[in-house]
Design a protein around this motif. Sequence first.
Motif, mmCIF file in Angstrom:
data_model
loop_
_atom_site.group_PDB
_atom_site.id
_atom_site.type_symbol
_atom_site.label_atom_id
_atom_site.label_comp_id
_atom_site.label_asym_id
_atom_site.label_seq_id
_atom_site.Cartn_x
_atom_site.Cartn_y
_atom_site.Cartn_z
ATOM 1 N N PHE A 1 82.490 112.960 26.730
ATOM 2 C CA PHE A 1 83.703 111.959 27.445
ATOM 3 C C PHE A 1 84.031 113.653 27.919
ATOM 4 N N ASP A 2 85.127 114.025 29.606
ATOM 5 C CA ASP A 2 84.996 115.285 31.010
ATOM 6 C C ASP A 2 85.848 115.988 30.026
ATOM 7 N N GLU A 3 87.147 115.725 29.443
ATOM 8 C CA GLU A 3 88.264 116.402 28.612
ATOM 9 C C GLU A 3 88.829 116.085 26.935
ATOM 10 N N VAL A 4 89.215 116.756 26.589
ATOM 11 C CA VAL A 4 89.721 116.022 25.351
ATOM 12 C C VAL A 4 91.250 117.656 26.556
ATOM 13 N N ILE A 5 92.114 116.867 25.574
ATOM 14 C CA ILE A 5 93.823 117.808 26.067
ATOM 15 C C ILE A 5 94.408 117.472 24.659
ATOM 16 N N ILE A 6 94.663 118.631 24.151
ATOM 17 C CA ILE A 6 95.557 118.844 22.427
ATOM 18 C C ILE A 6 96.509 119.141 22.452
ATOM 19 N N LEU A 7 97.975 118.571 22.230
ATOM 20 C CA LEU A 7 99.278 119.057 22.680
ATOM 21 C C LEU A 7 99.525 119.052 21.126
ATOM 22 N N ASP A 8 99.504 120.286 20.515
ATOM 23 C CA ASP A 8 99.641 120.621 19.269
ATOM 24 C C ASP A 8 100.960 121.292 18.859
ATOM 25 N N SER A 9 101.610 120.653 17.913
ATOM 26 C CA SER A 9 103.548 120.779 17.731
ATOM 27 C C SER A 9 103.598 121.857 16.465
ATOM 28 N N GLY A 10 102.597 122.634 16.375
ATOM 29 C CA GLY A 10 102.551 123.493 15.287
ATOM 30 C C GLY A 10 102.000 122.993 13.655
ATOM 31 N N ALA B 1 96.394 123.529 23.202
ATOM 32 C CA ALA B 1 97.910 123.930 23.600
ATOM 33 C C ALA B 1 98.931 123.480 22.585
ATOM 34 N N HIS B 2 100.389 124.246 22.615
ATOM 35 C CA HIS B 2 101.338 124.567 21.917
ATOM 36 C C HIS B 2 102.674 123.990 22.425
ATOM 37 N N GLN B 3 102.574 122.340 22.128
ATOM 38 C CA GLN B 3 104.384 122.094 22.322
ATOM 39 C C GLN B 3 105.423 121.786 21.402
ATOM 40 N N ASP B 4 106.152 122.262 21.097
ATOM 41 C CA ASP B 4 107.416 121.799 20.507
ATOM 42 C C ASP B 4 107.602 120.758 20.434
#
Length: 254
Positions: free
Chosen positions: A29-38, A56-59
Motif C-alpha cells: 500500500f502507498d502509505e501506512v499512518i500509525i497514531l500511537d498513544s504511548g 507519530a504519538h497522540q495522547d
Amino acid sequence: MSKIACSVYIVTLNCEAWLQKTLQSVQQFDEVIILDSGSTDHTYEIAHQFENVKIAHQDWLGYAAQKSLALAQCRNDWVLNLDGDEVLSEELQQEIVQVIQQDQLDALITPINDVFLGVPNSKHTKKHAKVRFFRKSKGQYDLANKVHENVVVTGESRRAEHDIYHYGESSIFVKVEKNNQYSNLKAAEKFQKGKSPSVAKLVLVMPMTFVKSYFIRRSCFNGWRGFVNSMINAFYAFLKEAKLFEQHMNRDNK
C-alpha cells in the motif's frame, strides 16, 4: 511493483505481538499512518522497519476520535483501517485492488475473522463485518461511540468476500480483560445518552446473547472454543447492563 493507491491507518498501544504481521500484510500500500498513544514495547522499532509507514504519538482521545484523527492524515482517496492486531488477507488485498480499479463502489463491509485461542473461525460461523475500506470523502466516524466505533458511509457499499484476521483474542484472560474495559465504556456511553437500566434486560440479556452467539451466529462449529467464546460474549452483554445499573446507582447516591 507499483504501490496500491490506498492509505492504511492504524491506532496502536503496545502492539508488538502482531504488528510485524500487520504491517507485512500492507507492504504494497502507498502509505501506512500509525497514531500511537504511548507504547512502551517495540511498536516504534517495528514500525520503522517498513518504508511506507509513518508513526507519530497522540495522547489517547477515545477509539472514534483517535481513528478519526488518523484518517484525516491519510493522503489517498481510498483508505483502509486495521487494528494493530489484525492482518489483511492476500485475497482481500486483491479484492481491494479490483474495487479501486473499477471505481464503482464507495466501501467494502469486511468480515472480521476472530482468531480465538490461536484458531480462526470455522467456515460455517457467521462473522461480524465492519466498514474498513472506503473512499475517504464518503466516510466518517460517529464520535458519540466510545467503543466498537464504526465508519458511517454515504454511498454504495457491499460485503467483501474475504477476511481481515483478528489475532488479539490470544487467550481467555485477554478477551475477558478487554470485555471488562469495553463494558465500562459502553455503560458510560448509554448513561450519557440518557438510557435507563432494565431489570428484564439484566435477567434475559445473558442467555439471549449466548443463544445468538452459539447457535444463530453458529459459533457451535468452533468446538469447545466456540462454547467458551459464546459464554464470554454473553457475560460481556450482562456486564454492560449491570454497569448501567451501577452508573444510575452512583448518580442517585451523590
